[in-house]
Design an enzyme around this catalytic site. Structure first.
Site, PDB file in Angstrom:
ATOM      1  N   ARG A  38      -2.479 -10.810  -7.107  1.00 28.10           N
ATOM      2  CA  ARG A  38      -2.226  -9.732  -6.135  1.00 28.10           C
ATOM      3  C   ARG A  38      -1.680  -8.552  -6.919  1.00 28.10           C
ATOM      4  O   ARG A  38      -0.599  -8.653  -7.518  1.00 28.10           O
ATOM      5  CB  ARG A  38      -1.226 -10.192  -5.072  1.00 28.10           C
ATOM      6  CG  ARG A  38      -0.693  -9.063  -4.224  1.00 28.10           C
ATOM      7  CD  ARG A  38       0.053  -9.543  -2.988  1.00 28.10           C
ATOM      8  NE  ARG A  38      -0.873 -10.056  -1.998  1.00 28.10           N
ATOM      9  CZ  ARG A  38      -0.551 -10.302  -0.728  1.00 28.10           C
ATOM     10  NH1 ARG A  38       0.670 -10.110  -0.310  1.00 28.10           N
ATOM     11  NH2 ARG A  38      -1.462 -10.759   0.115  1.00 28.10           N
ATOM     12  N   HIS A  69      -9.062  -6.922   0.363  1.00 27.47           N
ATOM     13  CA  HIS A  69      -8.331  -8.165   0.628  1.00 27.47           C
ATOM     14  C   HIS A  69      -9.371  -9.203   1.080  1.00 27.47           C
ATOM     15  O   HIS A  69      -9.432  -9.589   2.247  1.00 27.47           O
ATOM     16  CB  HIS A  69      -7.274  -7.930   1.709  1.00 27.47           C
ATOM     17  CG  HIS A  69      -6.205  -8.978   1.760  1.00 27.47           C
ATOM     18  ND1 HIS A  69      -6.209 -10.096   0.947  1.00 27.47           N
ATOM     19  CD2 HIS A  69      -5.088  -9.086   2.545  1.00 27.47           C
ATOM     20  CE1 HIS A  69      -5.140 -10.828   1.220  1.00 27.47           C
ATOM     21  NE2 HIS A  69      -4.447 -10.250   2.183  1.00 27.47           N
ATOM     22  N   GLN A 121      -8.520 -12.481   2.989  1.00 21.07           N
ATOM     23  CA  GLN A 121      -8.136 -12.218   4.376  1.00 21.07           C
ATOM     24  C   GLN A 121      -9.383 -12.098   5.250  1.00 21.07           C
ATOM     25  O   GLN A 121      -9.478 -12.706   6.325  1.00 21.07           O
ATOM     26  CB  GLN A 121      -7.313 -10.926   4.442  1.00 21.07           C
ATOM     27  CG  GLN A 121      -6.836 -10.600   5.840  1.00 21.07           C
ATOM     28  CD  GLN A 121      -5.835 -11.610   6.362  1.00 21.07           C
ATOM     29  OE1 GLN A 121      -4.843 -11.882   5.708  1.00 21.07           O
ATOM     30  NE2 GLN A 121      -6.081 -12.173   7.527  1.00 21.07           N
ATOM     31  N   ASP A 180      -3.445  -3.520  11.424  1.00 20.90           N
ATOM     32  CA  ASP A 180      -2.661  -3.865  10.232  1.00 20.90           C
ATOM     33  C   ASP A 180      -1.511  -2.860  10.163  1.00 20.90           C
ATOM     34  O   ASP A 180      -1.500  -1.847  10.885  1.00 20.90           O
ATOM     35  CB  ASP A 180      -3.569  -3.785   8.995  1.00 20.90           C
ATOM     36  CG  ASP A 180      -2.874  -4.182   7.686  1.00 20.90           C
ATOM     37  OD1 ASP A 180      -1.784  -4.785   7.751  1.00 20.90           O
ATOM     38  OD2 ASP A 180      -3.421  -3.876   6.606  1.00 20.90           O
ATOM     39  N   CYS A 219      -3.708  -9.139  10.229  1.00 21.56           N
ATOM     40  CA  CYS A 219      -3.606  -9.967   9.028  1.00 21.56           C
ATOM     41  C   CYS A 219      -2.173 -10.445   8.799  1.00 21.56           C
ATOM     42  O   CYS A 219      -1.966 -11.453   8.135  1.00 21.56           O
ATOM     43  CB  CYS A 219      -4.107  -9.193   7.826  1.00 21.56           C
ATOM     44  SG  CYS A 219      -3.288  -7.611   7.599  1.00 21.56           S
ATOM     45  N   ARG A 245      -6.454 -18.872   6.471  1.00 17.36           N
ATOM     46  CA  ARG A 245      -6.339 -18.383   5.099  1.00 17.36           C
ATOM     47  C   ARG A 245      -6.500 -19.551   4.124  1.00 17.36           C
ATOM     48  O   ARG A 245      -7.220 -19.457   3.141  1.00 17.36           O
ATOM     49  CB  ARG A 245      -4.965 -17.704   4.878  1.00 17.36           C
ATOM     50  CG  ARG A 245      -4.782 -16.360   5.563  1.00 17.36           C
ATOM     51  CD  ARG A 245      -5.734 -15.310   5.011  1.00 17.36           C
ATOM     52  NE  ARG A 245      -5.610 -15.195   3.559  1.00 17.36           N
ATOM     53  CZ  ARG A 245      -4.711 -14.449   2.927  1.00 17.36           C
ATOM     54  NH1 ARG A 245      -3.867 -13.700   3.619  1.00 17.36           N
ATOM     55  NH2 ARG A 245      -4.665 -14.388   1.605  1.00 17.36           N
TER      56      ARG A 245
HETATM   57  N1   CP Z   1      -1.997 -11.380   5.202  1.00 17.75           N
HETATM   58  C1   CP Z   1      -1.379 -11.526   4.026  1.00 17.75           C
HETATM   59  O1   CP Z   1      -1.961 -11.360   2.954  1.00 17.75           O
HETATM   60  O2   CP Z   1      -0.072 -11.874   4.126  1.00 17.75           O
HETATM   61  P1   CP Z   1       0.964 -11.897   2.917  1.00 17.75           P
HETATM   62  O3   CP Z   1       1.154 -10.488   2.462  1.00 17.75           O
HETATM   63  O4   CP Z   1       2.217 -12.491   3.504  1.00 17.75           O
HETATM   64  O5   CP Z   1       0.405 -12.742   1.821  1.00 17.75           O
HETATM   65  N1  NVA Z   2      -2.641  -3.401   4.108  1.00 21.56           N
HETATM   66  C1  NVA Z   2      -1.559  -4.310   3.874  1.00 21.56           C
HETATM   67  C2  NVA Z   2      -2.036  -5.728   3.961  1.00 21.56           C
HETATM   68  C3  NVA Z   2      -0.969  -6.769   3.863  1.00 21.56           C
HETATM   69  C4  NVA Z   2      -1.489  -8.163   3.903  1.00 21.56           C
HETATM   70  C5  NVA Z   2      -0.943  -4.031   2.517  1.00 21.56           C
HETATM   71  O1  NVA Z   2      -1.688  -3.763   1.559  1.00 21.56           O
HETATM   72  O2  NVA Z   2       0.278  -4.073   2.412  1.00 21.56           O
END
Ligand code: CP
Ligand code: NVA
Length: 306
Positions: free
Chosen positions: A101, A128, A131, A222, A261, A289
């Site tokens: 990430r 993502h 997701q 989101d 999400c 997930r």
């Molecule tokens: N939806 C998602 O990716 O959640 P987290 O940021 O908690 O991993």
């Molecule tokens: N758009 C959000 C998604 C979190 C799962 C972010 O990037 O923080």
């Protein structure tokens, strides 16, 4: 040759449908897949916080018989200490796959080039994919058939929007993104999704008018402030308030279900009552997930013929 999972852009409709079917098989018969990752160690490194992604990968890998090493880099960007390509090359000396990430998609690309093992995108600035896979798995469970469904994304055009548009376009799901002016999804990625949609016949569109969500089967939202965005909340509230997904918007659009999400911010981008309502698919998305990611891992390690 090793395969990565960075965007899903290069996947076919059949390939994605098969991956969703594999996820359902793993969900229904986990014991059959309990040795897929036997003896394998997978590194998961995070430049940003996570609840769902971190825990669902860790427990999911365990269920497939493997072992996850969590690498905490949340104190800052990886690039500050060493180059992403050196990090990727080193991790590949010990790990059988790398989950990451990151702030910048280019970090994943550099790691992928340097690492001889699969790299999986666990969220970056642009995508993502894990997701989106879980989200379409959820919609397939609810509706049986994905083709022809309409998903209206309402809120900030971001990484989640892009992956929904790309995966939706391949699968034949119409995706309309409704955002305030200036917060639209990235125009290049919308063009990519539109191009992909020419094969499936899906419609990919954008609007600033909430009326464009009318007739959608599901509304999706989101956070208005993605991780790393330091804009004061008060500054964006005024702009985004009309785009809050609530009972009134569900009624006005006729949508039956709501998705997010998560992490969700109650009574900001989505009303708290809606999260707790029978229209909410949030926990089903979260559960999926793990099953979606386990399908990705099973596929990447070549065990999807089981
Ligand atoms: N939806 C998602 O990716 O959640 P987290 O940021 O908690 O991993
Ligand atoms: N758009 C959000 C998604 C979190 C799962 C972010 O990037 O923080």
């Amino acid at each position: 040759m090793k395969q990565d999972l960075l965007t899903f852009k290069e996947w076919s409709k059949d390939g994605l449908e098969n991956l969703l079917t594999l996820a359902t098989k793993i969900k229904q018969n986990p014991a059959e897949f309990s040795e897929v990752l036997q003896g394998k160690s997978i590194v998961a490194l995070f430049e940003k916080p996570s609840l769902r992604t971190r825990v669902s990968f860790d427990i999911g890998i365990n269920k497939l018989g493997g072992h996850m090493v969590y690498l905490d880099s949340q104190a800052g960007k990886l690039a500050g200490r060493e180059d992403a390509k050196d990090m990727g090359a080193n991790l590949a000396c010990w790990a059988d796959a790398i989950i990451a990430r990151v702030y910048s998609h280019s970090t994943l690309q550099q790691m992928s080039e340097a690492a001889s093992v699969p790299v999986i995108n666990a969220l970056c600035d642009l995508y993502h994919p894990c997701q989106a896979l879980a989200d379409f798995l959820t919609l397939r469970e609810i509706h049986g058939e994905l083709e022809g469904l309409t998903l209206a994304y309402v809120g900030d055009g971001n990484n989640v929007t892009h992956s929904l548009m790309i995966v939706g376009a391949i699968l034949g799901v119409n995706v309309v993104s409704v955002t305030p002016p200036g917060y639209e999804a990235d125009s290049e990625l919308v063009a990519v999704a539109k191009e992909l949609a020419t094969n499936s016949g899906a419609s990919i569109s954008q609007s600033n008018d909430i009326g464009a969500a009318k007739g959608a089967n599901v509304l999706y939202t989101d956070t208005w402030l993605s991780m790393g965005d330091t804009t004061p909340l008060e500054q964006i509230r005024k702009t985004f308030d009309p785009y809050m997904v609530n009972e009134q918007m569900m009624q006005a659009t006729g949508a039956k279900y709501v998705m997010h999400c998560q992490p969700a911010h109650r009574d900001l981008e989505i009303s708290g009552n809606l999260i707790d309502s029978e229209q909410s698919l949030l926990l089903q998305q979260a559960e999926n997930r793990m099953h979606g990611q386990n399908a990705i891992l099973t596929h990447l390690f070549g065990s999807d013929s089981q």
